[in-house]
Design a protein around this motif. Structure first.
Motif, mmCIF file in Angstrom:
data_model
loop_
_atom_site.group_PDB
_atom_site.id
_atom_site.type_symbol
_atom_site.label_atom_id
_atom_site.label_comp_id
_atom_site.label_asym_id
_atom_site.label_seq_id
_atom_site.Cartn_x
_atom_site.Cartn_y
_atom_site.Cartn_z
ATOM 1 N N ARG A 255 0.826 -1.206 0.000
ATOM 2 C CA ARG A 255 0.000 0.000 0.000
ATOM 3 C C ARG A 255 0.863 1.260 0.000
ATOM 4 O O ARG A 255 1.973 1.256 0.540
ATOM 5 C CB ARG A 255 -0.924 -0.003 1.217
ATOM 6 C CG ARG A 255 -2.044 -1.041 1.101
ATOM 7 C CD ARG A 255 -2.781 -1.211 2.424
ATOM 8 N NE ARG A 255 -4.002 -1.987 2.286
ATOM 9 C CZ ARG A 255 -4.061 -3.314 2.182
ATOM 10 N NH1 ARG A 255 -2.936 -4.012 2.199
ATOM 11 N NH2 ARG A 255 -5.219 -3.932 2.050
ATOM 12 N N PRO A 256 0.341 2.352 -0.570
ATOM 13 C CA PRO A 256 1.101 3.596 -0.639
ATOM 14 C C PRO A 256 1.602 4.088 0.723
ATOM 15 O O PRO A 256 2.696 4.653 0.809
ATOM 16 C CB PRO A 256 0.104 4.589 -1.246
ATOM 17 C CG PRO A 256 -0.819 3.738 -2.056
ATOM 18 C CD PRO A 256 -0.956 2.454 -1.278
ATOM 19 N N ASP A 257 0.819 3.855 1.798
ATOM 20 C CA ASP A 257 1.239 4.331 3.118
ATOM 21 C C ASP A 257 2.570 3.718 3.548
ATOM 22 O O ASP A 257 3.334 4.325 4.304
ATOM 23 C CB ASP A 257 0.166 4.012 4.167
ATOM 24 C CG ASP A 257 -1.059 4.920 4.024
ATOM 25 O OD1 ASP A 257 -0.930 5.989 3.394
ATOM 26 O OD2 ASP A 257 -2.129 4.558 4.543
ATOM 27 N N THR A 258 2.848 2.506 3.072
ATOM 28 C CA THR A 258 4.089 1.825 3.451
ATOM 29 C C THR A 258 5.304 2.476 2.799
ATOM 30 O O THR A 258 6.445 2.279 3.251
ATOM 31 C CB THR A 258 3.993 0.327 3.098
ATOM 32 O OG1 THR A 258 2.871 -0.240 3.783
ATOM 33 C CG2 THR A 258 5.243 -0.440 3.510
ATOM 34 N N GLU A 259 5.096 3.267 1.761
ATOM 35 C CA GLU A 259 6.210 3.985 1.146
ATOM 36 C C GLU A 259 6.840 4.968 2.137
ATOM 37 O O GLU A 259 8.016 5.318 2.014
ATOM 38 C CB GLU A 259 5.747 4.703 -0.124
ATOM 39 C CG GLU A 259 5.314 3.719 -1.218
ATOM 40 C CD GLU A 259 5.053 4.382 -2.555
ATOM 41 O OE1 GLU A 259 5.192 5.619 -2.649
ATOM 42 O OE2 GLU A 259 4.719 3.656 -3.514
ATOM 43 N N THR A 260 6.049 5.387 3.141
ATOM 44 C CA THR A 260 6.583 6.251 4.203
ATOM 45 C C THR A 260 7.729 5.548 4.931
ATOM 46 O O THR A 260 8.748 6.165 5.273
ATOM 47 C CB THR A 260 5.472 6.609 5.216
ATOM 48 O OG1 THR A 260 4.397 7.222 4.518
ATOM 49 C CG2 THR A 260 5.980 7.547 6.296
ATOM 50 N N LEU A 261 7.575 4.250 5.161
ATOM 51 C CA LEU A 261 8.604 3.451 5.830
ATOM 52 C C LEU A 261 9.859 3.348 4.966
ATOM 53 O O LEU A 261 10.984 3.484 5.461
ATOM 54 C CB LEU A 261 8.048 2.063 6.150
ATOM 55 C CG LEU A 261 8.995 1.049 6.798
ATOM 56 C CD1 LEU A 261 9.527 1.569 8.122
ATOM 57 C CD2 LEU A 261 8.267 -0.287 7.016
ATOM 58 N N ARG B 242 4.277 10.675 9.693
ATOM 59 C CA ARG B 242 2.908 10.599 9.182
ATOM 60 C C ARG B 242 2.894 10.109 7.727
ATOM 61 O O ARG B 242 3.822 10.368 6.970
ATOM 62 C CB ARG B 242 2.221 11.963 9.297
ATOM 63 C CG ARG B 242 1.986 12.367 10.753
ATOM 64 C CD ARG B 242 1.266 13.692 10.889
ATOM 65 N NE ARG B 242 0.966 13.969 12.287
ATOM 66 C CZ ARG B 242 -0.150 13.577 12.905
ATOM 67 N NH1 ARG B 242 -1.091 12.926 12.217
ATOM 68 N NH2 ARG B 242 -0.340 13.840 14.181
ATOM 69 N N ASP B 243 1.804 9.417 7.378
ATOM 70 C CA ASP B 243 1.679 8.874 6.030
ATOM 71 C C ASP B 243 1.033 9.880 5.087
ATOM 72 O O ASP B 243 0.824 11.050 5.422
ATOM 73 C CB ASP B 243 0.902 7.552 6.057
ATOM 74 C CG ASP B 243 -0.534 7.723 6.561
ATOM 75 O OD1 ASP B 243 -1.054 8.861 6.538
ATOM 76 O OD2 ASP B 243 -1.137 6.712 6.979
ATOM 77 N N LEU B 244 0.661 9.425 3.890
ATOM 78 C CA LEU B 244 0.079 10.304 2.875
ATOM 79 C C LEU B 244 -1.255 10.900 3.317
ATOM 80 O O LEU B 244 -1.641 11.971 2.869
ATOM 81 C CB LEU B 244 -0.107 9.520 1.569
ATOM 82 C CG LEU B 244 1.184 8.979 0.934
ATOM 83 C CD1 LEU B 244 0.864 8.045 -0.214
ATOM 84 C CD2 LEU B 244 2.070 10.120 0.458
ATOM 85 N N GLY B 245 -1.953 10.191 4.194
ATOM 86 C CA GLY B 245 -3.237 10.678 4.694
ATOM 87 C C GLY B 245 -3.105 11.465 5.978
ATOM 88 O O GLY B 245 -4.099 11.743 6.644
ATOM 89 N N ASP B 246 -1.860 11.814 6.348
ATOM 90 C CA ASP B 246 -1.533 12.583 7.552
ATOM 91 C C ASP B 246 -1.846 11.827 8.841
ATOM 92 O O ASP B 246 -2.100 12.425 9.882
ATOM 93 C CB ASP B 246 -2.262 13.937 7.554
ATOM 94 C CG ASP B 246 -1.574 14.956 8.464
ATOM 95 O OD1 ASP B 246 -0.339 14.909 8.574
ATOM 96 O OD2 ASP B 246 -2.286 15.780 9.072
ATOM 97 N N ASN B 247 -1.819 10.485 8.770
ATOM 98 C CA ASN B 247 -1.983 9.654 9.964
ATOM 99 C C ASN B 247 -0.613 9.231 10.485
ATOM 100 O O ASN B 247 0.287 8.937 9.690
ATOM 101 C CB ASN B 247 -2.789 8.393 9.643
ATOM 102 C CG ASN B 247 -4.204 8.708 9.228
ATOM 103 O OD1 ASN B 247 -4.940 9.370 9.949
ATOM 104 N ND2 ASN B 247 -4.606 8.239 8.052
ATOM 105 N N PRO B 248 -0.427 9.193 11.827
ATOM 106 C CA PRO B 248 0.836 8.679 12.375
ATOM 107 C C PRO B 248 0.991 7.207 11.993
ATOM 108 O O PRO B 248 0.181 6.383 12.385
ATOM 109 C CB PRO B 248 0.676 8.867 13.887
ATOM 110 C CG PRO B 248 -0.788 9.076 14.120
ATOM 111 C CD PRO B 248 -1.380 9.608 12.866
ATOM 112 N N ARG B 249 2.001 6.881 11.196
ATOM 113 C CA ARG B 249 2.057 5.557 10.565
ATOM 114 C C ARG B 249 3.347 4.789 10.822
ATOM 115 O O ARG B 249 3.355 3.569 10.864
ATOM 116 C CB ARG B 249 1.853 5.724 9.059
ATOM 117 C CG ARG B 249 1.821 4.446 8.256
ATOM 118 C CD ARG B 249 0.651 3.579 8.632
ATOM 119 N NE ARG B 249 -0.618 4.275 8.384
ATOM 120 C CZ ARG B 249 -1.795 3.807 8.776
ATOM 121 N NH1 ARG B 249 -1.872 2.666 9.448
ATOM 122 N NH2 ARG B 249 -2.906 4.489 8.534
#
Length: 282
Positions: free
Chosen positions: A97-103, A266-273
């Motif tokens: 998922r795109p949010d994992t790109e934050t990692l 924070r991820d793309l949706g501005d959630n602490p991820r």
């Protein structure tokens, strides 16, 4: 009955709008048709009035029906784009998922020179392969408890021709005796076992073992953090993806284990991820 490209897209879009928002329905209709015809989005626009081959009409209708039954697009196509990489995806693995790109971005910021990196619970290999491709000087070890998932990761490693990634069958650290790393990353299971979302949407089709982790969703994260000091070099970093509401709990676990420089991104949706921390203790 003959259909044009545009008519096929419109029909699929109307059907998929029963399942997902209209904007997503339009995108999914295009993605599925591009897959069937082997073309890109520009081709669809330029050939909107072309007649569809009869067998393609049937094949397209079949894929749309699979999607209407809730099957994730990534499983229908057999692949997913992640961090610029095209990855094979099967029902044996979590869908990247795109949010994992934050990692991945956080990891790449810490890599300098020939560092040793460990990816725990690699699944498709998404995180490990993204790091390895953008930091070719690093040596990445990717482990998973699922042999089926590791086969998918090996398929992806081979297709991307990344020689600086090694894959290992291991439940977290169990097969890593005496090995230490400069950076450990993981997107472990972190959903509460009783969470209603597990029986909704795409999650219904994904492996439960890659999603849920005990009553509070932190069972695997606790184990990873508690055991990490034995596998980190002095000054090494541990980075974990977690639920949007788990940042404080994860920070506390790091603190209890003796980590320093604890930070949440924070991820793309501005959630602490993603929460990371450094191991400095002797």
């Amino acid at each position: 009955m003959s259909q044009t490209v545009q008519q096929s897209l419109q029909s699929a879009r109307q059907q998929l709008a029963q399942l997902v928002p209209t904007s997503e329905a339009s995108i999914e209709a295009q993605i599925l048709l591009m897959h069937i015809l082997g073309v890109n989005r520009a081709w669809l626009l330029a050939h909107a009035t072309d007649l569809m081959p009869e067998n393609s009409v049937q094949d397209y209708a079949h894929l749309v029906q699979r999607r209407l039954q809730g099957e994730p697009v990534a499983y229908i196509l057999g692949y997913r784009e992640f961090f610029g990489l095209k990855l094979t995806v099967t029902s044996d693995t979590l869908i990247p998922r795109p949010d994992t790109e934050t990692l991945v971005e956080a990891a790449l910021q810490k890599i300098a020179g020939p560092m040793r990196v460990l990816d725990l619970g690699t699944g498709t290999g998404a995180i490990a392969l993204a790091i390895a491709s953008h930091a070719p000087q690093s040596q990445v070890t990717a482990v998973d408890a699922s042999e089926r998932a590791l086969k998918v990761a090996e398929t992806n490693r081979h297709s991307l021709q990344l020689a600086n990634v090694s894959l290992l069958h291991s439940h977290w650290y169990t097969a890593l005796a005496q090995q230490t790393f400069d950076l450990i990353v993981s997107n472990p299971p972190y959903i509460e076992a009783a969470d209603q979302h597990l029986s909704q949407g795409d999650l219904r089709f994904e492996p439960l073992s890659a999603l849920a982790a005990g009553e509070d969703g932190l069972a695997d994260i606790r184990q990873i953090i508690a055991q990490a000091p034995g596998y980190l070099n002095q000054g090494g970093w541990l980075m974990l993806e977690h639920g949007y509401n788990q940042a404080e709990a994860v920070q506390n676990l790091y603190q209890t284990a003796g980590f320093a420089h604890i930070q949440t991104l924070r991820d793309l949706g501005d959630n602490p991820r993603v929460t990371l921390a450094q191991w400095l203790a002797a």
